[in-house]
Structure formats: structure tokens, C-alpha cells
Design a protein around this motif. Structure first.
Motif, mmCIF file in Angstrom:
data_model
loop_
_atom_site.group_PDB
_atom_site.id
_atom_site.type_symbol
_atom_site.label_atom_id
_atom_site.label_comp_id
_atom_site.label_asym_id
_atom_site.label_seq_id
_atom_site.Cartn_x
_atom_site.Cartn_y
_atom_site.Cartn_z
ATOM 1 N N LEU A 124 0.840 -1.184 0.000
ATOM 2 C CA LEU A 124 0.000 0.000 0.000
ATOM 3 C C LEU A 124 0.882 1.244 0.000
ATOM 4 C CD1 LEU A 124 -3.089 0.530 0.122
ATOM 5 C CD2 LEU A 124 -2.823 0.801 2.599
ATOM 6 N N HIS A 125 0.633 2.137 -0.957
ATOM 7 C CA HIS A 125 1.381 3.385 -1.081
ATOM 8 C C HIS A 125 0.460 4.562 -0.789
ATOM 9 C CE1 HIS A 125 4.671 1.227 -3.172
ATOM 10 N NE2 HIS A 125 3.681 0.532 -3.725
ATOM 11 N N HIS A 126 1.026 5.642 -0.288
ATOM 12 C CA HIS A 126 0.235 6.810 0.045
ATOM 13 C C HIS A 126 0.549 7.952 -0.916
ATOM 14 C CE1 HIS A 126 -1.335 5.097 3.768
ATOM 15 N NE2 HIS A 126 -0.141 4.541 3.912
ATOM 16 N N LEU A 182 -6.105 -5.462 5.073
ATOM 17 C CA LEU A 182 -6.596 -4.909 3.812
ATOM 18 C C LEU A 182 -5.740 -5.390 2.653
ATOM 19 C CD1 LEU A 182 -8.373 -3.020 2.126
ATOM 20 C CD2 LEU A 182 -6.812 -1.152 2.746
ATOM 21 N N GLU A 183 -4.442 -5.369 2.823
ATOM 22 C CA GLU A 183 -3.542 -5.793 1.749
ATOM 23 C C GLU A 183 -3.759 -7.261 1.396
ATOM 24 O OE1 GLU A 183 -2.729 -4.130 4.446
ATOM 25 O OE2 GLU A 183 -1.147 -2.635 4.080
ATOM 26 N N GLU A 184 -3.942 -8.110 2.418
ATOM 27 C CA GLU A 184 -4.167 -9.531 2.151
ATOM 28 C C GLU A 184 -5.477 -9.753 1.393
ATOM 29 O OE1 GLU A 184 -1.947 -11.778 5.880
ATOM 30 O OE2 GLU A 184 -3.962 -10.961 6.162
ATOM 31 N N VAL A 205 -14.201 -8.863 -0.103
ATOM 32 C CA VAL A 205 -13.065 -8.164 0.507
ATOM 33 C C VAL A 205 -13.474 -7.578 1.857
ATOM 34 C CG1 VAL A 205 -11.551 -6.147 0.286
ATOM 35 C CG2 VAL A 205 -11.880 -7.686 -1.665
ATOM 36 N N ARG A 206 -14.638 -6.939 1.906
ATOM 37 C CA ARG A 206 -15.105 -6.380 3.169
ATOM 38 C C ARG A 206 -15.267 -7.463 4.224
ATOM 39 N NH1 ARG A 206 -18.472 -3.521 -0.481
ATOM 40 N NH2 ARG A 206 -20.305 -4.771 0.049
ATOM 41 N N PRO A 210 -2.509 -15.644 1.719
ATOM 42 C CA PRO A 210 -3.152 -14.871 0.646
ATOM 43 C C PRO A 210 -2.593 -15.165 -0.737
ATOM 44 C CG PRO A 210 -1.687 -13.484 1.939
ATOM 45 C CD PRO A 210 -1.780 -14.786 2.667
ATOM 46 N N GLY A 211 -1.462 -15.851 -0.816
ATOM 47 C CA GLY A 211 -0.888 -16.191 -2.107
ATOM 48 C C GLY A 211 -1.481 -17.428 -2.744
#
Length: 405
Positions: free
Chosen positions: A24-26, A338-340, A327-328, A273-274
Motif C-alpha cells: 500500500l502506497h500513500h 486490507l492488503e491480504e 473483501v469487506r 493470501p498467495g
């Protein structure tokens, strides 16, 4: 706001958070040109078309769903046509952020299988957005584990069925779900040799046939925990093998009905998650504004109670789930970050399909398949191959009011 990125100038999408498929990038911008991503940068270039997502929004790779029976009022079995497929894809793109999918045919007759394969081929040739191929779930399943599939439409495997199932050829991806014990030895190897991917599902086998199929090239399990043999004290069952064999991926329906919270957490911890991918197993009422409380599936009445679909005997009949909803649910109840959860909805299914060099990431040269989500992970808009329909400056509540959630 409709933006077509197929021609210059570039489309530049700015977001407070950008998930690139792994991290995740900002405060990043994504530059799209000619249907592909050309840059992910903190410094937006000068461009005539700038889309700034609402505060708190997340831009992520578009979701990839390998099991979609229907949507928009259409069930593939009932309407195996390019127009029907387009309606299914549009409903899931709008509501669920799904930018790539496999229309899924529930067990049916061989003539219907041929018609569905031809319809998918025609839809892809016509450029229907997001269609990757076809998922044939059955008809070579265990009569002991039919789920909602019509037992009368289950079939014995015959010479020529490998050619039938792989009739799409190189036009797109073919995924076949079968019960390994319901087909002759060598069937999985034959399907794989002709380019198909094969999953075990609707299987009562406790281990021997599944392990043999894995050795032949079986690479996944369809809707983990549902309609399959369970992990026991001595026999692994399909669930035990799916959780512990690193060769295989597994799809899971995270809707609160198909799989309980503990099982979701266990699957995430065991597969990671992979290897664990979110699927919807969605039916025709998803995205259908005229959906009624009941519909008919192969002569059986299916009842809709809230977000649950079931036959009169309580057998679950697919879902009302979207990928954004999965996802939710996975973040809220399955213990996933969230990333997973985003990985399980995008990069992991892309990897399962062998497309992870094309979709599932936000990186240069990847297809511009994107989903914009609000803080609550409802869909604000999507891009498919750079054809974007994203919201510029609208609130998340407005997005939900117009059907983007």
C-alpha cells in the motif's frame, strides 16, 4: 465521469492510497496510456485528464473472479449468449469492482456446454469487457456432493468429453471443476495437456483420487469447505488436502453463509493470501434491480432471504456476493489485513490463471484494470483496459446511492 484512455492524452488517477498488488502506497498517481499502466509515481505528470479520487479512497488492481454463475438478472445456464455474458460482467463490474471474470456454467447437458463455450468465444471476439474465458463447473461431479446442482444433469465421463470441455481452445482460459473420483484416470492430465486448468469440487473422495489428480496437474479447489469431503481424524478429505498441499490454490466464498469465521481464519492462515482466492459463486439476482424473492433453477425454487440464496430444503444456491463484498467480509470476519484481502481478490486469482504478468498489479506494462474503493471498501468506479468510469470528487455516500457499492 467517463474517461476513455485508449488515445492520448494520458489519464492520470490520483489517490490517497494506492495498492499495487503487494504493498500500500500513500499519495500516488497512476498514469494510464493506451489501455496500460505506464507509471506509478508520487509526482503527477502534466496531463489534460486528471481524476482525483475522493478523500480516503483506495485505488487497487481490478478484482478477478473465477466463479460467476450470473448477475444483472442473467444466469449463464439460462442465457448462454454474448448479450447475457455482457450483462453479467457489467453487473459485477459496477457493484463489485470485478474487471475480469470467468462466466461459470453450472452442470448442464453437453449441448448447453457447447452453446456456452461458443457464446464466450463470441463475447470475447466482440470485445465484451473483462471476459477471460469460461468456468465449467460440472457435470462430472459426485452424486454424493451435488450441492444445488441438478442430479439429473450430472454425467458419466465419455470419450470425447476432453475435446468438448476444451472447445474454447486458445481463445481464452478454460477452467473445469470436477470430482476426481468421477472421471477415469488420466482425465485431468488430458485436460491440462489441452490447456485447461482443473479444480476439484463437489467431491466425496477422501484423498486417493484427489492426490492422483494433483499429480496429473490439478491446480485448485472450488469453493473450499462447501460440497466436498471434510477433514477428519484419519482421512484428510478434500478440505485437508486443499489446506496442506502447496501445489494447489483454493477459492473461498466469504459471504457469512457458506463459510464460518473460524474456517475463514483457518484457511487464510493455512493457505496464505498467495494461494487462497476470493470468489463469489454469484447468481442472477446480483445487480438486478428487478430481482424477486424467488427464482427458478432447473425447476427448483430458490428463495432469497436477505443476502442468502437457498432451495426449499436449505441447500445453498450460489450467492448474492460481489468481490468488493468478499473483501469487506474477509477483512471484518476472516482476520485478513486490507492488503491480504485485496491480494486474494486480484493478484492471487490472476496468478492461478497464469495471468499475473498482465493483470493483478498496478505496475508499468500491466493492463489498466483498476478499481476505486471508498473508506468502507464500496466501489466508486473501475477501469477495464484503460476504459475508465471513475468518480471525480463525489462522496462515498453518493457512490452508494448511484449503485456503486
Amino acid at each position: 465521469m467517463d474517461l476513455a484512455a485508449s488515445a492520448s492524452p494520458d489519464v492520470v488517477i490520483a489517490a490517497e492510497q494506492v495498492f499495487d498488488g503487494e504493498a500500500l502506497h500513500h499519495d500516488r498517481t497512476v498514469v494510464v496510456r493506451g489501455g496500460r499502466i505506464v507509471d506509478l509515481t508520487p509526482n503527477p505528470p502534466s496531463a489534460a485528464r486528471l481524476v482525483r479520487l475522493p478523500q480516503g479512497a483506495i485505488l487497487a488492481p481490478g478484482f478477478v473472479d473465477v466463479q460467476v454463475n450470473g448477475g444483472g438478472g442473467v444466469l449463464l445456464n439460462d442465457d448462454p449468449s454474448p448479450a447475457g455474458i455482457a450483462r453479467i460482467a457489467a453487473a459485477h463490474r459496477r457493484l463489485g469492482g470485478t474487471t475480469a471474470l470467468l462466466p461459470t456454467l453450472i452442470s448442464d447437458t453437453r449441448p448447453v456446454i457447447r452453446t456456452a463455450i461458443q457464446a464466450v468465444s463470441s463475447a470475447m471476439a466482440a470485445g465484451v469487457p473483462g471476459i477471460l474465458g469460461i468456468h465449467l463447473e460440472g457435470p462430472f461431479l459426485s452424486p454424493q456432493r451435488p450441492g444445488i446442482h441438478d442430479p439429473a444433469r450430472l454425467a458419466r465421463f465419455e470419450p470425447g468429453d476432453i475435446a468438448l470441455l476444451t472447445g474454447l481452445g486458445g481463445t481464452g482460459i478454460t477452467l473445469v471443476t470436477l470430482a476426481p473420483e468421477a472421471v477415469p484416470p488420466g482425465t485431468v492430465a488430458g485436460l491440462v495437456a489441452r490447456g485447461a486448468r482443473v479444480c476439484a469440487g463437489h467431491t466425496a473422495d477422501e484423498g486417493s483420487a484427489i492426490r492422483a489428480a494433483l499429480d496429473e496437474g490439478l491446480s485448485g479447489f472450488t469453493h473450499l469447505f462447501n460440497a466436498m469431503s471434510q477433514l477428519g481424524p484419519r482421512e484428510a478429505g478434500a478440505v485437508g488436502i486443499a489446506l496442506t498441499d502447496d501445489r494447489a490454490f483454493a477459492g473461498i466464498i466469504a459471504d457469512g453463509h457458506h463459510v464460518g469465521d473460524v474456517a475463514l481464519v483457518l484457511a487464510r492462515r493455512m493457505k496464505g493470501p498467495g494461494r487462497l482466492m476470493l470468489v463469489t459463486d454469484a447468481m442472477s439476482p446480483v445487480g438486478d434491480p428487478e430481482a424477486r424473492a424467488t427464482f427458478t433453477l432447473f425447476g427448483r425454487t430458490i428463495h432469497r432471504e436477505g443476502s442468502r440464496l437457498a432451495g426449499a430444503d436449505g441447500t445453498l444456491a450460489g450467492s448474492m456476493l460481489t468481490m468488493a463484498g468478499a473483501v469487506r467480509h474477509m477483512t471484518a470476519r476472516g482476520g485478513a489485513s486490507l492488503e491480504e484481502a485485496l491480494t486474494m481478490a486480484s493478484l492471487t486469482p490472476a496468478r492461478f490463471l497464469g495471468l499475473d504478468a498482465q493483470i493483478g498489479r498496478i505496475a508499468p506494462s500491466f493492463a489498466a484494470d483498476l478499481v476505486a474503493l471508498d473508506r468502507e471498501l464500496h466501489v466508486l468506479g473501475t477501469c477495464v483496459r484503460g476504459d475508465c468510469n471513475v468518480l471525480d470528487g463525489r462522496s462515498a455516500s453518493a457512490a452508494q446511492r448511484i449503485g456503486g457499492g
